[in-house]
Write a protein that holds these residues in place. Structure first.
Motif, PDB file in Angstrom:
ATOM      1  N   ARG A   1      -3.292  15.386  18.594  1.00 16.67           N
ATOM      2  CA  ARG A   1      -2.042  14.622  18.675  1.00 16.67           C
ATOM      3  C   ARG A   1      -2.198  13.254  18.002  1.00 16.67           C
ATOM      4  NH1 ARG A   1      -1.790  14.442  23.797  1.00 16.67           N
ATOM      5  NH2 ARG A   1      -0.894  16.512  24.022  1.00 16.67           N
ATOM      6  N   GLU A   2      -3.321  12.607  18.239  1.00 11.90           N
ATOM      7  CA  GLU A   2      -3.574  11.289  17.658  1.00 11.90           C
ATOM      8  C   GLU A   2      -3.588  11.344  16.130  1.00 11.90           C
ATOM      9  OE1 GLU A   2      -7.366   8.191  17.357  1.00 11.90           O
ATOM     10  OE2 GLU A   2      -7.309   9.716  18.927  1.00 11.90           O
TER      11      GLU A   2
ATOM     12  N   ASP B   1      -2.105  13.707  14.400  1.00 16.39           N
ATOM     13  CA  ASP B   1      -0.919  14.442  13.954  1.00 16.39           C
ATOM     14  C   ASP B   1      -1.346  15.618  13.073  1.00 16.39           C
ATOM     15  OD1 ASP B   1       1.759  15.056  13.686  1.00 16.39           O
ATOM     16  OD2 ASP B   1       2.059  13.720  11.968  1.00 16.39           O
TER      17      ASP B   1
ATOM     18  N   PRO C   1       2.178  20.677  13.744  1.00 17.51           N
ATOM     19  CA  PRO C   1       3.463  20.535  14.442  1.00 17.51           C
ATOM     20  C   PRO C   1       3.400  21.147  15.841  1.00 17.51           C
ATOM     21  CG  PRO C   1       3.589  22.250  12.766  1.00 17.51           C
ATOM     22  CD  PRO C   1       2.270  21.581  12.573  1.00 17.51           C
ATOM     23  N   ALA C   2       4.354  20.782  16.654  1.00 13.90           N
ATOM     24  CA  ALA C   2       4.373  21.210  18.053  1.00 13.90           C
ATOM     25  C   ALA C   2       4.409  22.727  18.182  1.00 13.90           C
ATOM     26  CB  ALA C   2       5.578  20.587  18.767  1.00 13.90           C
TER      27      ALA C   2
ATOM     28  N   THR D   1       1.218  24.715  18.921  1.00 12.24           N
ATOM     29  CA  THR D   1       0.464  24.450  20.141  1.00 12.24           C
ATOM     30  C   THR D   1       0.065  25.748  20.847  1.00 12.24           C
ATOM     31  OG1 THR D   1       1.607  22.349  20.414  1.00 12.24           O
ATOM     32  CG2 THR D   1       0.459  23.217  22.341  1.00 12.24           C
TER      33      THR D   1
ATOM     34  N   GLY E   1      -2.996  17.356   6.867  1.00 17.65           N
ATOM     35  CA  GLY E   1      -3.574  17.631   8.173  1.00 17.65           C
ATOM     36  C   GLY E   1      -4.956  18.273   8.132  1.00 17.65           C
TER      37      GLY E   1
ATOM     38  N   ARG F   1      -7.435  15.693   6.946  1.00 17.57           N
ATOM     39  CA  ARG F   1      -7.677  14.686   7.986  1.00 17.57           C
ATOM     40  C   ARG F   1      -8.615  15.233   9.050  1.00 17.57           C
ATOM     41  NH1 ARG F   1      -2.234  13.913   7.709  1.00 17.57           N
ATOM     42  NH2 ARG F   1      -1.800  14.885   9.724  1.00 17.57           N
ATOM     43  N   SER F   2      -8.403  16.494   9.432  1.00 15.72           N
ATOM     44  CA  SER F   2      -9.231  17.069  10.491  1.00 15.72           C
ATOM     45  C   SER F   2     -10.679  17.168  10.038  1.00 15.72           C
ATOM     46  CB  SER F   2      -8.696  18.442  10.908  1.00 15.72           C
ATOM     47  OG  SER F   2      -8.886  19.423   9.901  1.00 15.72           O
TER      48      SER F   2
END
Length: 352
Positions: free
Chosen positions: A59-60, A62, A65-66, A69, A157, A160-161
Motif C-alpha cells: 500500500r505504501e 502503491d 490496484p485494489a 488484493t 509498480g 518499484r517493488s
C-alpha cells in the motif's frame, strides 16, 4: 514423512486436455508417490504479522490496484515465507523474504504472463526484463540519464517493488549475499526469455531441454537468500564450490518440478498449451497426460534423492555447509507444504 515409493505409471490413450476447466480434479494434499520431507509448522501469528507488513508495504509503495488484493490474499505470501524459512533469525528478515517474493511475482505476472490480463506479453519481453534487472543492478551513467532512469523505476509498480525489496534485503545481507541474489535474478530472467521464445515459436522442447530451461526459470532467487534470512553467511569461496552449486541447483530444480505438478490442472484450465513437465513428457513420449504426470513424479523423486544424498556428503565436510544444506532442505520442505495446502490456488488431477 513420505517414502520414495515408486508409482506405477499406467499407460492411457493420448488425448487432448479438453476445454478449460474440463479436467477432473481431486482435493489437494500431497501428490501420491512424491518424495518430500515434512515442514516445520507455520506459526499462525507470524503468518498474520508478515501478511500485515507486506500489505502495508504494498500500500505504501502503491504497487497494485485494489482489485488485485484478492490475488494477494490467495497467494498466502506470509504462510509461504514462514514455512520456507523456519530458521529465520527474526521477523524483519522474514518480511524482507516476503517482499522479494512479492516483487518477483509482480514482475512475472505483469511482464511475462499473457494469460494474467495485466499487460504481460512474450513479444518484447527482453526489453522489459533488462530494465527490470536494472531496478536491482543499478544503472551508472551521466547524471541526467541516471535521473531519467530513477524516474522510470519510480513510475512502474513492478520496478518499484524490485528496487525497494532489494534495497531492504541489502540492509540485512552482506554485499556478497546481495550480489548473489542479483545474479540469480538474472538467471531467472534468462529462463523467462527462453520460455517466452518457445511460446512464440510454438517449440515443444525435449524433456532435457525443458528441464534446462526450468533450472533457470525457477525458485533459485528464493533459495539464494536462505543463509541471510537465517542470520548467517555461507562465504563466497564455499558457495562457489562445484558441489555446493550442485546441491543448490538440485534443491531449486526439485522445488520447481513440485510447482509443475501442483499447478498442472490450474495451468491446463487457463491455457491448455502451457508448457509444464507433464505436458512435455506427454509430447515426447507419445503417452497420455496421466502416464506423463506419473513419470514426472518419478523425475522429481530422482532429483530429490540426488539432493539428499549429495547434501549429506557435502555436509560432512564443514559445519557451515551442513547449516546451509539444512536451510536449503527446510526451504524445499516448506515450499512443498505451501503448495500441498494452498487449496485456493491448486488442485490435483484425478489420476489415482
Amino acid at each position: 514423512m513420505s517414502t520414495s515409493t515408486n508409482v506405477t505409471a499406467g499407460f492411457s490413450p493420448p488425448r487432448a486436455p479438453g476445454p478449460p476447466g474440463a479436467m477432473p480434479s481431486r482435493r489437494l494434499g500431497a501428490v501420491p508417490g512424491l518424495t518430500y520431507r515434512p515442514a516445520a509448522p507455520a506459526d499462525p501469528e507470524k503468518v498474520a504479522e508478515i501478511d500485515r507488513r507486506l500489505k502495508d508495504w504494498a500500500r505504501e509503495l502503491d504497487l497494485f490496484p485494489a482489485e488485485w488484493t484478492g490475488d494477494f490474499t490467495q497467494f498466502r505470501f506470509g504462510r509461504a515465507v514462514v514455512l520456507q524459512h523456519p530458521g529465520a533469525a527474526d521477523l524483519e528478515r522474514l518480511t524482507v523474504a516476503g517482499k522479494l517474493l512479492l516483487a518477483e511475482n509482480m514482475v512475472d505476472s505483469c511482464y511475462c504472463e499473457e494469460d494474467e490480463g495485466r499487460g504481460g506479453a512474450h513479444r518484447g519481453l527482453g526489453g522489459r526484463l533488462v530494465v527490470a534487472q536494472s531496478a536491482l543492478d543499478p544503472f551508472h551513467g551521466p547524471p541526467e540519464q541516471e535521473e531519467e532512469w530513477r524516474r522510470g523505476v519510480r513510475a512502474d509498480g513492478p520496478l518499484r517493488s524490485y528496487h525497494c525489496a532489494v534495497k531492504d534485503y541489502a540492509a540485512i545481507a552482506t554485499p556478497s549475499q546481495t550480489d548473489r541474489f542479483v545474479h540469480d535474478i538474472a538467471r531467472l530472467h534468462l529462463g523467462y526469455l527462453a520460455e517466452a521464445s518457445w511460446a512464440e515459436t510454438r517449440h515443444v522442447p525435449q524433456i532435457w531441454e525443458y528441464l534446462v530451461m526450468r533450472q533457470f526459470n525457477n525458485f533459485r532467487p528464493c533459495l539464494s537468500i536462505v543463509d541471510a534470512v537465517d542470520g548467517y553467511e555461507l562465504p563466497e569461496p564455499l558457495y562457489a564450490r562445484p558441489e555446493i552449486q550442485r546441491i543448490t541447483a538440485l534443491a531449486c530444480n526439485a522445488t520447481t518440478i513440485v510447482n509443475d505438478l501442483y499447478s498442472f490442472t490450474k495451468e491446463l484450465a487457463s491455457d491448455p498449451a502451457h508448457l509444464n513437465l507433464p505436458q512435455v513428457v506427454a509430447a515426447n513420449d507419445k503417452r497420455g497426460l496421466k502416464a506423463a504426470y506419473l513419470k514426472s513424479v518419478e523425475i522429481h523423486n530422482q532429483v530429490m534423492e540426488a539432493f539428499e544424498t549429495e547434501s549429506a556428503l557435502a555436509s560432512a565436510t564443514s559445519p557451515l555447509i551442513e547449516r546451509y544444506a539444512r536451510s536449503l532442505a527446510a526451504w524445499v520442505s516448506g515450499n512443498h507444504e505451501w503448495h500441498a495446502t494452498n487449496t485456493d490456488r491448486y488442485s490435483l488431477p484425478n489420476y489415482w
